[in-house]
Design a protein around this motif. Structure first.
Motif, PDB file in Angstrom:
ATOM      1  N   ALA A  16     -26.507  -9.686 -35.250  1.00 50.62           N
ATOM      2  CA  ALA A  16     -26.770  -9.494 -33.833  1.00 50.62           C
ATOM      3  C   ALA A  16     -25.679  -8.645 -33.209  1.00 50.62           C
ATOM      4  CB  ALA A  16     -26.834 -10.848 -33.129  1.00 50.62           C
ATOM      5  N   ASN A  17     -26.008  -8.046 -32.087  1.00 50.46           N
ATOM      6  CA  ASN A  17     -24.988  -7.352 -31.305  1.00 50.46           C
ATOM      7  C   ASN A  17     -23.931  -8.346 -30.838  1.00 50.46           C
ATOM      8  OD1 ASN A  17     -26.442  -5.021 -31.579  1.00 50.46           O
ATOM      9  ND2 ASN A  17     -27.109  -4.920 -29.446  1.00 50.46           N
ATOM     10  N   LYS A  18     -22.711  -7.879 -30.704  1.00 49.04           N
ATOM     11  CA  LYS A  18     -21.627  -8.701 -30.184  1.00 49.04           C
ATOM     12  C   LYS A  18     -21.624  -8.616 -28.669  1.00 49.04           C
ATOM     13  CE  LYS A  18     -16.609  -9.334 -30.344  1.00 49.04           C
ATOM     14  NZ  LYS A  18     -15.317  -8.813 -30.890  1.00 49.04           N
ATOM     15  N   LEU A  19     -21.549  -9.775 -27.997  1.00 43.74           N
ATOM     16  CA  LEU A  19     -21.481  -9.789 -26.537  1.00 43.74           C
ATOM     17  C   LEU A  19     -20.036  -9.503 -26.119  1.00 43.74           C
ATOM     18  CD1 LEU A  19     -22.887 -10.240 -23.835  1.00 43.74           C
ATOM     19  CD2 LEU A  19     -22.298 -12.664 -24.016  1.00 43.74           C
ATOM     20  N   ILE A  20     -19.828  -8.371 -25.471  1.00 48.69           N
ATOM     21  CA  ILE A  20     -18.498  -7.961 -25.028  1.00 48.69           C
ATOM     22  C   ILE A  20     -18.282  -8.497 -23.609  1.00 48.69           C
ATOM     23  CG2 ILE A  20     -16.938  -6.024 -24.690  1.00 48.69           C
ATOM     24  CD1 ILE A  20     -17.941  -6.310 -27.568  1.00 48.69           C
ATOM     25  N   SER A  21     -17.419  -9.486 -23.471  1.00 44.94           N
ATOM     26  CA  SER A  21     -17.241 -10.125 -22.170  1.00 44.94           C
ATOM     27  C   SER A  21     -15.786 -10.358 -21.803  1.00 44.94           C
ATOM     28  CB  SER A  21     -17.987 -11.465 -22.139  1.00 44.94           C
ATOM     29  OG  SER A  21     -17.520 -12.318 -23.181  1.00 44.94           O
ATOM     30  N   GLU A  22     -14.851 -10.064 -22.696  1.00 45.75           N
ATOM     31  CA  GLU A  22     -13.447 -10.336 -22.442  1.00 45.75           C
ATOM     32  C   GLU A  22     -12.671  -9.031 -22.288  1.00 45.75           C
ATOM     33  OE1 GLU A  22     -12.394 -13.329 -21.966  1.00 45.75           O
ATOM     34  OE2 GLU A  22     -14.299 -14.278 -22.507  1.00 45.75           O
ATOM     35  N   PRO A  23     -11.521  -9.081 -21.604  1.00 46.81           N
ATOM     36  CA  PRO A  23     -10.647  -7.901 -21.542  1.00 46.81           C
ATOM     37  C   PRO A  23     -10.330  -7.400 -22.946  1.00 46.81           C
ATOM     38  CG  PRO A  23      -9.887  -9.582 -20.018  1.00 46.81           C
ATOM     39  CD  PRO A  23     -10.983 -10.220 -20.830  1.00 46.81           C
ATOM     40  N   GLY A  24     -10.224  -6.102 -23.094  1.00 48.13           N
ATOM     41  CA  GLY A  24     -10.057  -5.504 -24.410  1.00 48.13           C
ATOM     42  C   GLY A  24     -11.343  -4.954 -24.961  1.00 48.13           C
ATOM     43  N   GLY A  25     -12.455  -5.219 -24.247  1.00 49.56           N
ATOM     44  CA  GLY A  25     -13.743  -4.701 -24.687  1.00 49.56           C
ATOM     45  C   GLY A  25     -14.086  -3.360 -24.092  1.00 49.56           C
ATOM     46  N   GLU A  26     -13.078  -2.708 -23.481  1.00 46.15           N
ATOM     47  CA  GLU A  26     -13.332  -1.395 -22.903  1.00 46.15           C
ATOM     48  C   GLU A  26     -13.639  -0.363 -23.977  1.00 46.15           C
ATOM     49  OE1 GLU A  26     -10.552  -3.125 -22.508  1.00 46.15           O
ATOM     50  OE2 GLU A  26     -10.472  -3.752 -20.409  1.00 46.15           O
ATOM     51  N   LEU A  27     -14.411   0.616 -23.605  1.00 42.82           N
ATOM     52  CA  LEU A  27     -14.706   1.722 -24.510  1.00 42.82           C
ATOM     53  C   LEU A  27     -14.761   3.010 -23.707  1.00 42.82           C
ATOM     54  CD1 LEU A  27     -15.491   2.712 -27.357  1.00 42.82           C
ATOM     55  CD2 LEU A  27     -17.875   2.361 -26.706  1.00 42.82           C
ATOM     56  N   ALA A  28     -13.938   3.972 -24.109  1.00 39.42           N
ATOM     57  CA  ALA A  28     -13.983   5.311 -23.517  1.00 39.42           C
ATOM     58  C   ALA A  28     -14.449   6.259 -24.607  1.00 39.42           C
ATOM     59  CB  ALA A  28     -12.603   5.718 -23.000  1.00 39.42           C
TER      60      ALA A  28
END
Length: 529
Positions: free
Chosen positions: A342-354
């Motif tokens: 499954a896709n990972k749910l990104i919900s915490e700081p550090g999950g940024e993506l540029a």
């Protein structure tokens, strides 16, 4: 795909559909889902090796060979061009229907090519230069057939011997008047031992649509419980009646044409919603528990070579034959293959993506032949959605879902009448206009910014506003989603241009939309809140 973190209770209607499509048991009540078609393309061949899927495909224009790698059957994965033929010569043009195989510890690609004249098509074998299936390949051999030949596949039978099956013109027939299936034993992965045995036998009427003398191609061996089947495509590939048939070797004598018996009816054929389903391959779910058919079909109701790829679970009849059921209507939400991550749910700081769009590895393109419709240039992503607006070109960030988040992108409309913008909280993205569940902040052809919701078929406008004048520069779109509140900001403004409250979707993937318009995207960022 839908994340496993999102629960989707399957309705009685969906359970009934799954049974109609050949499922042996009711699907799980929750978990990842998908919708067909999963990408634009044709002649799919998928190999599951050590828990990883590899797909061999012809590049647009049939000018090179590309290999994809993925841990999901619902996503073709990252890709690399592994073979570019010489500019001229007998094997330089029209590389069709490649297959990737692992034989005795070595990677091979089986395909066919010619010098630009279809009458000169012959079977060729490419051999990997390294142990990396996404590395380079070199020409290894031509498989010596009696004449015109395409669509080879290889398999090892219960006797331990290697066999090759392909489609060809029978000797002493008018060229291009018919295609039969042939089989030969192999002396090695790069050499036929002969003879070439014609196993097509009598053609049924449903094998002759668009080709009165019959057409069989795309053979796929299927071995189970000591039985040997061949699943094959039949009738003209350019017609809506392209279909799949099944034949079986009834006595184990693979080189005796009388041993092969065709089923009297097509095994998988057109419906009112799916046109020309054919040229498939067979594979397993990631956990090996389920059998899956991968096939292409035409996007045109009358049939054509504008094709897209779908997947569908199949089962077995009580007497041990494959049961493919009927093609699921496009856009139908179905359970993903068992064991698919499954896709990972990104919900915490550090999950940024540029994302500076250095390459497409982070993105899953759901587009018209991705290498002609999508490219990265000068650090920006260019999507040519006008090549075929019916595909509703989309790109989705791989393996990530977001709930509350902030995302932004610069988008520039170049040409076309469609919409371009930012997809968010989406699942079940598929080929076709509006084929996704979720939201879009989009810039339309009539110079408006809209916040819309899609149910996989139709759009609902939640909010919209006119742009002041026709912009002659990129727009900077920023979306903030917190709970049921959705806000769209323009060009760095502190106040949202449009906003809405909606309780339909609370998590899902983030992506880009360029449906029916040529667009450029730059300076993409996303971060959880």
């Amino acid at each position: 795909m839908e994340s496993a973190t999102v629960t989707r209770v399957l309705s009685p209607a969906l359970l009934a559909l799954a049974l109609l499509l050949g499922a042996a048991a009711a699907p799980a009540a929750d978990g990842p889902t998908y919708a067909n078609p999963i990408y634009g393309g044709q002649d799919p061949y998928v190999l599951l090796h050590d828990g990883v899927y590899y797909i061999a495909a012809s590049a647009p224009g049939d000018s090179a060979i590309v290999v994809f790698k993925s841990d999901k059957l619902t996503d073709p994965g990252v890709s690399r061009t592994v073979y570019v033929p010489p500019a001229t010569g007998p094997y330089s043009k029209q590389l069709w229907a490649p297959e990737i195989h692992r034989i005795d510890g070595q990677w091979y690609i089986y395909t066919c090519a010619d010098d630009g004249d279809n009458a000169n098509h012959r079977l060729i074998v490419l051999k990997a230069d390294t142990d990396d299936p996404l590395g380079s390949y070199s020409m290894a051999a031509e498989l010596q057939t009696p004449g015109w030949a395409i669509d080879e596949s290889v398999f090892r039978a219960a006797d331990g011997k290697l066999y090759c099956v392909w489609s060809g013109w029978p000797v002493d027939t008018v060229p291009d008047s018919t295609q039969h299936l042939f089989i030969s034993r192999m002396a090695s992965p790069t050499e036929l031992a002969g003879p070439a045995v014609d196993i097509s036998g009598k053609m049924h009427e449903w094998e002759t649509r668009g080709r009165p003398d019959g057409l069989n191609e795309g053979p796929q061996p299927l071995l189970r419980d000591g039985r040997v089947f061949i699943v094959y495509a039949c009738s003209g590939s350019w017609t809506a009646d392209y279909a799949l048939g099944v034949m079986e070797c009834t006595d184990g004598d693979l080189l005796n044409p009388d041993s092969w018996v065709k089923q009297p009816k097509p095994a998988f054929s057109r419906t009112d919603h799916v046109y020309g389903p054919g040229h498939g391959c067979l594979t397993k779910s990631p956990d090996g528990a389920e059998d899956w058919l991968v096939y292409h079909s035409s996007i045109d109701p009358e049939g054509s070579w504008n094709r897209s790829v779908s997947i569908q679970r199949f089962t077995w009849t009580a007497d041990g034959a494959p049961n493919f059921g009927r093609p699921a209507p496009w856009g139908t939400v179905l359970p993903a293959p068992s064991g698919e991550p499954a896709n990972k749910l990104i919900s915490e700081p550090g999950g940024e993506l540029a994302e500076t769009f250095d390459n497409l590895d982070r993105w899953e393109p759901i587009c018209f032949f991705r290498r002609t419709s999508v490219r990265v240039r000068d650090g920006a992503l260019q999507v040519r959605g006008t090549l075929d607006p019916r595909y509703g070109d989309k790109l989705v960030l791989r393996d990530r879902d977001y709930a509350d988040f902030e995302a932004e992108v610069e988008v520039n409309r170049r040409r076309g009448d469609g919409a371009a913008g930012l997809l968010f909280r989406i699942s079940n993205a598929a080929v076709g206009v509006n084929r996704y569940h979720g939201y879009t902040a989009q810039w339309t052809a009539d110079n408006r910014v809209q916040l819309v919701r899609s149910n996989g078929d139709e759009l609902t406008v939640l909010a919209e506003a006119d742009l002041p004048g026709r912009p002659n520069r990129p727009l900077h779109l920023r979306v903030v989603a917190q709970g049921d509140r959705l806000s769209v900001y323009l060009d760095g403004a502190r106040k949202p241009l449009i906003e809405a409250q909606d309780e339909t979707y609370f998590t899902g993937a983030v992506g880009l939309l360029s449906g029916g318009v040529n667009s450029t995207f730059d300076n993409f960022q996303v971060r959880p809140l």
